[in-house]
Design a protein around this motif. Structure first.
Motif, PDB file in Angstrom:
ATOM      1  N   TYR A   1      32.565  40.200  40.540  1.00  0.00           N
ATOM      2  CA  TYR A   1      33.464  39.776  39.468  1.00  0.00           C
ATOM      3  C   TYR A   1      34.564  38.850  39.997  1.00  0.00           C
ATOM      4  O   TYR A   1      34.919  37.849  39.364  1.00  0.00           O
ATOM      5  CB  TYR A   1      34.078  41.019  38.820  1.00  0.00           C
ATOM      6  CG  TYR A   1      34.899  40.776  37.570  1.00  0.00           C
ATOM      7  CD1 TYR A   1      34.412  39.998  36.525  1.00  0.00           C
ATOM      8  CD2 TYR A   1      36.162  41.339  37.432  1.00  0.00           C
ATOM      9  CE1 TYR A   1      35.166  39.784  35.376  1.00  0.00           C
ATOM     10  CE2 TYR A   1      36.923  41.129  36.283  1.00  0.00           C
ATOM     11  CZ  TYR A   1      36.409  40.355  35.262  1.00  0.00           C
ATOM     12  OH  TYR A   1      37.158  40.148  34.123  1.00  0.00           O
ATOM     13  N   LEU A   2      35.069  39.181  41.188  1.00  0.00           N
ATOM     14  CA  LEU A   2      36.189  38.429  41.737  1.00  0.00           C
ATOM     15  C   LEU A   2      35.767  37.091  42.326  1.00  0.00           C
ATOM     16  O   LEU A   2      36.545  36.129  42.337  1.00  0.00           O
ATOM     17  CB  LEU A   2      36.903  39.260  42.809  1.00  0.00           C
ATOM     18  CG  LEU A   2      37.582  40.536  42.302  1.00  0.00           C
ATOM     19  CD1 LEU A   2      38.119  41.355  43.470  1.00  0.00           C
ATOM     20  CD2 LEU A   2      38.711  40.194  41.330  1.00  0.00           C
ATOM     21  N   LYS A   3      34.535  36.989  42.799  1.00  0.00           N
ATOM     22  CA  LYS A   3      34.094  35.750  43.442  1.00  0.00           C
ATOM     23  C   LYS A   3      33.782  34.645  42.432  1.00  0.00           C
ATOM     24  O   LYS A   3      33.806  33.464  42.787  1.00  0.00           O
ATOM     25  CB  LYS A   3      32.858  36.023  44.300  1.00  0.00           C
ATOM     26  CG  LYS A   3      33.185  36.730  45.609  1.00  0.00           C
ATOM     27  CD  LYS A   3      31.937  37.304  46.281  1.00  0.00           C
ATOM     28  CE  LYS A   3      30.915  36.250  46.587  1.00  0.00           C
ATOM     29  NZ  LYS A   3      29.720  36.836  47.246  1.00  0.00           N
ATOM     30  N   LYS A   4      33.499  35.013  41.188  1.00  0.00           N
ATOM     31  CA  LYS A   4      33.165  33.989  40.188  1.00  0.00           C
ATOM     32  C   LYS A   4      34.345  33.035  40.005  1.00  0.00           C
ATOM     33  O   LYS A   4      35.467  33.443  39.765  1.00  0.00           O
ATOM     34  CB  LYS A   4      32.842  34.634  38.837  1.00  0.00           C
ATOM     35  CG  LYS A   4      32.624  33.598  37.714  1.00  0.00           C
ATOM     36  CD  LYS A   4      32.501  34.252  36.356  1.00  0.00           C
ATOM     37  CE  LYS A   4      32.392  33.223  35.248  1.00  0.00           C
ATOM     38  NZ  LYS A   4      33.643  32.590  34.864  1.00  0.00           N
ATOM     39  N   GLY A   5      34.057  31.756  40.129  1.00  0.00           N
ATOM     40  CA  GLY A   5      35.076  30.747  39.886  1.00  0.00           C
ATOM     41  C   GLY A   5      35.986  30.461  41.060  1.00  0.00           C
ATOM     42  O   GLY A   5      36.853  29.594  40.965  1.00  0.00           O
ATOM     43  N   LEU A   6      35.818  31.165  42.188  1.00  0.00           N
ATOM     44  CA  LEU A   6      36.628  30.872  43.370  1.00  0.00           C
ATOM     45  C   LEU A   6      36.062  29.665  44.106  1.00  0.00           C
ATOM     46  O   LEU A   6      34.847  29.471  44.172  1.00  0.00           O
ATOM     47  CB  LEU A   6      36.661  32.068  44.322  1.00  0.00           C
ATOM     48  CG  LEU A   6      37.499  33.284  43.911  1.00  0.00           C
ATOM     49  CD1 LEU A   6      37.436  34.346  44.999  1.00  0.00           C
ATOM     50  CD2 LEU A   6      38.943  32.901  43.635  1.00  0.00           C
ATOM     51  N   ALA A   7      36.940  28.851  44.671  1.00  0.00           N
ATOM     52  CA  ALA A   7      36.491  27.729  45.499  1.00  0.00           C
ATOM     53  C   ALA A   7      36.190  28.211  46.913  1.00  0.00           C
ATOM     54  O   ALA A   7      35.219  27.792  47.538  1.00  0.00           O
ATOM     55  CB  ALA A   7      37.552  26.640  45.523  1.00  0.00           C
ATOM     56  N   GLU A   8      37.038  29.130  47.418  1.00  0.00           N
ATOM     57  CA  GLU A   8      36.863  29.622  48.780  1.00  0.00           C
ATOM     58  C   GLU A   8      37.501  30.998  48.900  1.00  0.00           C
ATOM     59  O   GLU A   8      38.512  31.285  48.248  1.00  0.00           O
ATOM     60  CB  GLU A   8      37.496  28.654  49.782  1.00  0.00           C
ATOM     61  CG  GLU A   8      37.116  28.901  51.204  1.00  0.00           C
ATOM     62  CD  GLU A   8      37.566  27.779  52.147  1.00  0.00           C
ATOM     63  OE1 GLU A   8      37.215  27.820  53.335  1.00  0.00           O
ATOM     64  OE2 GLU A   8      38.295  26.866  51.685  1.00  0.00           O
ATOM     65  N   LEU A   9      36.897  31.827  49.753  1.00  0.00           N
ATOM     66  CA  LEU A   9      37.410  33.179  49.993  1.00  0.00           C
ATOM     67  C   LEU A   9      37.467  33.388  51.496  1.00  0.00           C
ATOM     68  O   LEU A   9      36.440  33.349  52.180  1.00  0.00           O
ATOM     69  CB  LEU A   9      36.499  34.219  49.329  1.00  0.00           C
ATOM     70  CG  LEU A   9      36.925  35.682  49.395  1.00  0.00           C
ATOM     71  CD1 LEU A   9      38.277  35.887  48.735  1.00  0.00           C
ATOM     72  CD2 LEU A   9      35.872  36.567  48.735  1.00  0.00           C
TER      73      LEU A   9
ATOM     74  N   GLN B   1      46.692  38.614  55.107  1.00  0.00           N
ATOM     75  CA  GLN B   1      46.228  38.560  53.724  1.00  0.00           C
ATOM     76  C   GLN B   1      44.903  37.820  53.600  1.00  0.00           C
ATOM     77  O   GLN B   1      44.576  36.944  54.393  1.00  0.00           O
ATOM     78  CB  GLN B   1      47.287  37.870  52.860  1.00  0.00           C
ATOM     79  CG  GLN B   1      47.497  36.409  53.203  1.00  0.00           C
ATOM     80  CD  GLN B   1      48.681  35.788  52.474  1.00  0.00           C
ATOM     81  OE1 GLN B   1      49.494  36.479  51.859  1.00  0.00           O
ATOM     82  NE2 GLN B   1      48.786  34.470  52.518  1.00  0.00           N
ATOM     83  N   ILE B   2      44.141  38.201  52.577  1.00  0.00           N
ATOM     84  CA  ILE B   2      42.944  37.451  52.220  1.00  0.00           C
ATOM     85  C   ILE B   2      43.384  36.229  51.424  1.00  0.00           C
ATOM     86  O   ILE B   2      44.300  36.312  50.601  1.00  0.00           O
ATOM     87  CB  ILE B   2      41.971  38.311  51.384  1.00  0.00           C
ATOM     88  CG1 ILE B   2      41.372  39.436  52.234  1.00  0.00           C
ATOM     89  CG2 ILE B   2      40.861  37.467  50.786  1.00  0.00           C
ATOM     90  CD1 ILE B   2      42.113  40.721  52.187  1.00  0.00           C
ATOM     91  N   VAL B   3      42.785  35.093  51.686  1.00  0.00           N
ATOM     92  CA  VAL B   3      43.103  33.848  50.994  1.00  0.00           C
ATOM     93  C   VAL B   3      42.009  33.558  49.967  1.00  0.00           C
ATOM     94  O   VAL B   3      40.829  33.506  50.313  1.00  0.00           O
ATOM     95  CB  VAL B   3      43.225  32.676  51.983  1.00  0.00           C
ATOM     96  CG1 VAL B   3      43.275  31.338  51.248  1.00  0.00           C
ATOM     97  CG2 VAL B   3      44.457  32.854  52.861  1.00  0.00           C
ATOM     98  N   ALA B   4      42.407  33.410  48.716  1.00  0.00           N
ATOM     99  CA  ALA B   4      41.450  33.114  47.645  1.00  0.00           C
ATOM    100  C   ALA B   4      41.936  31.866  46.913  1.00  0.00           C
ATOM    101  O   ALA B   4      43.020  31.875  46.323  1.00  0.00           O
ATOM    102  CB  ALA B   4      41.341  34.297  46.673  1.00  0.00           C
ATOM    103  N   THR B   5      41.157  30.800  46.984  1.00  0.00           N
ATOM    104  CA  THR B   5      41.564  29.566  46.316  1.00  0.00           C
ATOM    105  C   THR B   5      40.681  29.305  45.102  1.00  0.00           C
ATOM    106  O   THR B   5      39.498  29.651  45.081  1.00  0.00           O
ATOM    107  CB  THR B   5      41.493  28.344  47.258  1.00  0.00           C
ATOM    108  OG1 THR B   5      40.142  28.151  47.696  1.00  0.00           O
ATOM    109  CG2 THR B   5      42.401  28.536  48.450  1.00  0.00           C
ATOM    110  N   VAL B   6      41.289  28.694  44.094  1.00  0.00           N
ATOM    111  CA  VAL B   6      40.561  28.319  42.880  1.00  0.00           C
ATOM    112  C   VAL B   6      40.515  26.796  42.800  1.00  0.00           C
ATOM    113  O   VAL B   6      41.369  26.106  43.344  1.00  0.00           O
ATOM    114  CB  VAL B   6      41.229  28.893  41.608  1.00  0.00           C
ATOM    115  CG1 VAL B   6      41.215  30.405  41.628  1.00  0.00           C
ATOM    116  CG2 VAL B   6      42.653  28.359  41.455  1.00  0.00           C
TER     117      VAL B   6
END
Length: 406
Positions: A12-20, A216-221
């Protein structure tokens, strides 16, 4: 507190992310949160550099909402101190700092607008002035000692400016460190931002380790393109859709985007899954569905998110009536006939059009009349004088309408 299974959360969280960065770290953090029965802390910072949020901002807000949906804590951080520096990300010139009055005014509007998407019960609103303003000079020196100038100059925008001899001011170098210190003070598990924020977010990982915290984990959109499909959505570029704009205005702006761009809007601005979006593309390619209808469905979804379903339906109806069929809007303003436009021979239309705001000047109105662009009660009028007028006049010039009570 019960969380969904970890792999379900990850999907659910990975949908639409550019990078994790890094996926395995997020999985481990979610597993630990479930064992410890505590939500993870997810932060995103917004410098209040403009009074209104637009759909480009909501790409990030929607993903923050997904963390909330799973039971985690979201921190909406208003950068009232970093806003005074001005984020240098993606800039090839120094960003002029804002005044404290501008920052405070914009911050108040952000607090009101953000809850159009986020759940207020699951959101912490914080201001980074709470910990940045009390920093002593000694504290600041200590923070600066944890990162090298060479590492800061690895930023693409700084590197480009340095090579081209464009000034980089000292306060700009403090921006990534200040943002990283935010993560330390908030004990962030995840920090989110646009792809243009990647460098700043990675600095946060390093600084947290220096303060004895897990990085921290970095999550970019992705950065959302504006109505032109080229530049990123921006109010200064005029290619934006503001989340506080009227339903009718929002819908019509959505209808301006290209058919190709609408699928990206579906991906980043709705909860529709990839398979469903791919199916929409397929039905258009096969000719079994009209792309106009798919775009109207997108506009309806977006308007409903920020207003209501009833507002969305009304915006659709208005678009069909006024744009597709060229009929008079249901909410056309009715004004009284200005006495100054009445002569012995009748009503001077060129003066009337200017007086009621359908034309910028009497001269422009005269040109429009001559060109046959003026319609009154369904009939085109080219004469400058209207005789024997009574009752109500429904006047149209291009896409503008007014009703005049004679």
């Amino acid at each position: 507190m019960t969380f969904p299974p970890v792999e379900q959360q990850m999907a659910y969280l990975k949908k639409g992310l550019a990078e994790l960065i890094r996926e395995e770290d997020l999985r481990a953090r979610l597993i630990a949160a479930a064992k410890e029965n505590r939500p993870i802390r997810v932060k995103a910072g917004f410098d209040p550099t403009a009074p209104d949020l637009h759909l480009g901002h909501t790409v990030l807000l929607r993903k923050m909402k997904h963390f909330q949906d799973l039971g985690h804590t979201v921190i909406f951080l208003i950068g009232d101190m970093t806003g005074l520096i001005g984020d240098p990300s993606g800039r090839n010139v120094t960003c002029p700092p804002m005044t404290r009055e501008e920052i405070n005014r914009n911050a108040e509007t952000y607090k009101q607008q953000v809850f159009k998407i986020l759940d207020p019960k699951k959101t912490e609103i914080r201001f980074n002035s709470d910990w940045l303003q009390p920093l002593t000079f000694e504290n600041l020196i200590s923070l600066c000692s944890k990162y090298t100038v060479a590492r800061l100059l690895e930023r693409d925008d700084f590197t480009k400016r340095f090579k081209e001899g464009i000034p980089i001011l000292m306060h700009e170098l403090l921006y990534p460190l200040s943002q990283a210190y935010d993560s330390v003070m908030l004990k962030c598990d995840v920090e989110m931002g646009g792809t243009d924020q990647k460098f700043n977010l990675l600095v946060g990982r390093e600084i947290q380790k220096d303060y004895g915290q897990p990085p921290q984990i970095v999550a970019t959109v992705p950065i959302l393109e504006g109505l032109d499909g080229v530049e990123k959505m921006s109010k200064s570029k005029g290619n934006y859709i503001g989340i506080t704009e009227a339903p009718k205005v929002m819908f019509r702006k959505v209808m301006q985007i290209s058919d190709d761009l609408m699928y990206r809007y579906y991906e980043l601005l709705t909860d529709l899954q990839h398979d469903d979006i791919a199916q929409l593309r397929q039905t258009v390619a096969e000719g079994s569905k009209d792309p106009m209808q798919i775009k109207m469905d997108l506009g309806r979804r977006i308007v409903a998110d920020f207003h209501s379903s009833a507002d969305a339906d009304a915006a659709v109806d208005a678009f069909v009536r006024e744009v597709r069929h060229g009929l008079e809007p249901a909410d056309t303003e009715t004004v009284s006939l200005p006495p100054s436009v009445v002569t012995d021979k009748g009503i001077r239309l060129d003066k009337l059009l200017a007086a009621i705001g359908l034309a910028d000047s009497v001269t422009e109105a005269a040109r429009k009349l001559k060109a046959g662009s003026v319609e009154i009660n369904g009939a085109i009028h080219k004469d400058h004088v209207l005789t024997d007028a009574n009752g109500t006049l429904a006047i149209r010039l291009g896409k503008k309408w007014k009703r005049v009570q004679v």
